[in-house]
Design an enzyme around this catalytic site. Structure first.
Site: not given
Length: 270
Positions: A184-185, A188
């Site tokens: 998920h990170e 970004h």
């Protein structure tokens, strides 16, 4: 994403049971304009190469306080394997270049981010640095920085992701221990937003056409969720939502395209 970015030592990774996923990533003001302008500035050769695979040199940094927060090599490799599985269909692979371990109670408590990264950051702006920290504040599971145009040396040094240690595959953070917090990170890091709106509206929050409008983050792993009727059901299985790890299993083609655009616009060649 409007969550506190302050990091402090609250508890060891294994002692926190997260009720829901929380991420501290915040896109810079005016980021979509910056994204569009950076991509538009690319030459024809770069934009024609969007289908080429991306391999990212990756550095993993394990921060410990004594024995708290240590992650064995087997789990670090499992994290890389998980990310390669999750991103493989989108044409992205991660190559583990080096893993470091640093026993520093201050850094393991999430303090002195600049000092930690100045000492540990490796590679270039096209390299990924992930810092595994046992104690992230306010229940945060992770935080990562979006890619920027014309990065300064400070921007390069501060780049990368900070992820709670217990979220690696086989870790101790209940419901979030399949390595999908790092996935998920890193989304970004590759220019992706959350799939849900931050203000409760049914707008195109993530600028990706094939993710339906979604007015709220997902908690847990519901059978289905439709927060914006008429636009398609919510992306509860998307890595850029807030679902439990067991619920996450996909990026869309539109997200893969945005990743390729962001890579060419911001990171390739740096």
């Amino acid at each position: 994403m409007r969550l506190s970015l302050f990091l402090s030592g609250l508890a060891a990774a294994g002692s926190i049971v997260s009720a829901e996923r929380t991420c501290g990533a915040v896109p810079p003001r005016g980021y979509e304009k910056e994204f569009s302008e950076a991509f538009a500035a690319l030459g024809p050769e770069a934009t024609s190469d969007l289908t080429a695979g991306i391999t990212i040199d990756t550095y993993l940094h394990v921060l410990t306080s004594g024995t708290t927060g240590n992650i064995p090599d087997s789990q670090l490799q499992a994290q890389i394997n998980a990310m390669n599985q999750h991103y493989g269909p989108s044409g992205v692979q991660f190559r583990l270049v080096k893993a470091t371990r640093t026993n520093n109670a201050n850094w393991a408590s999430g303090r002195d981010e600049a000092g930690m990264k100045s000492a540990l950051h490796m590679g270039t702006y096209s390299s990924l640095n992930i810092y595994f920290i046992p104690n992230l504040s306010s229940g945060l599971l992770g935080i990562c920085y979006f890619p920027r145009a014309n990065p300064s040396q400070t921007t390069i040094t501060m780049d990368g992701c900070m992820v709670r240690s217990g979220t690696v595959p086989g870790g101790e953070t209940t419901n979030y221990n399949q390595g999908k917090t790092a996935t998920h990170e890193v989304g970004h890091f590759l220019g992706l937003y959350h799939v849900f709106s931050e203000n409760g509206s049914c707008v195109d929050a993530d600028m990706v056409a094939d993710t339906p409008p979604q007015s709220k983050k997902t908690s847990g792993c519901p059978n289905s969720q439709d927060s914006c009727p008429g636009g398609g059901v919510d992306s509860i299985h998307n890595y850029m939502d807030y679902s439990y790890d067991v619920c996450m299993n996909q990026f869309t083609r539109g997200q893969a395209s945005r990743i390729a655009q962001a890579w060419q616009a911001f990171r390739a060649g740096h």
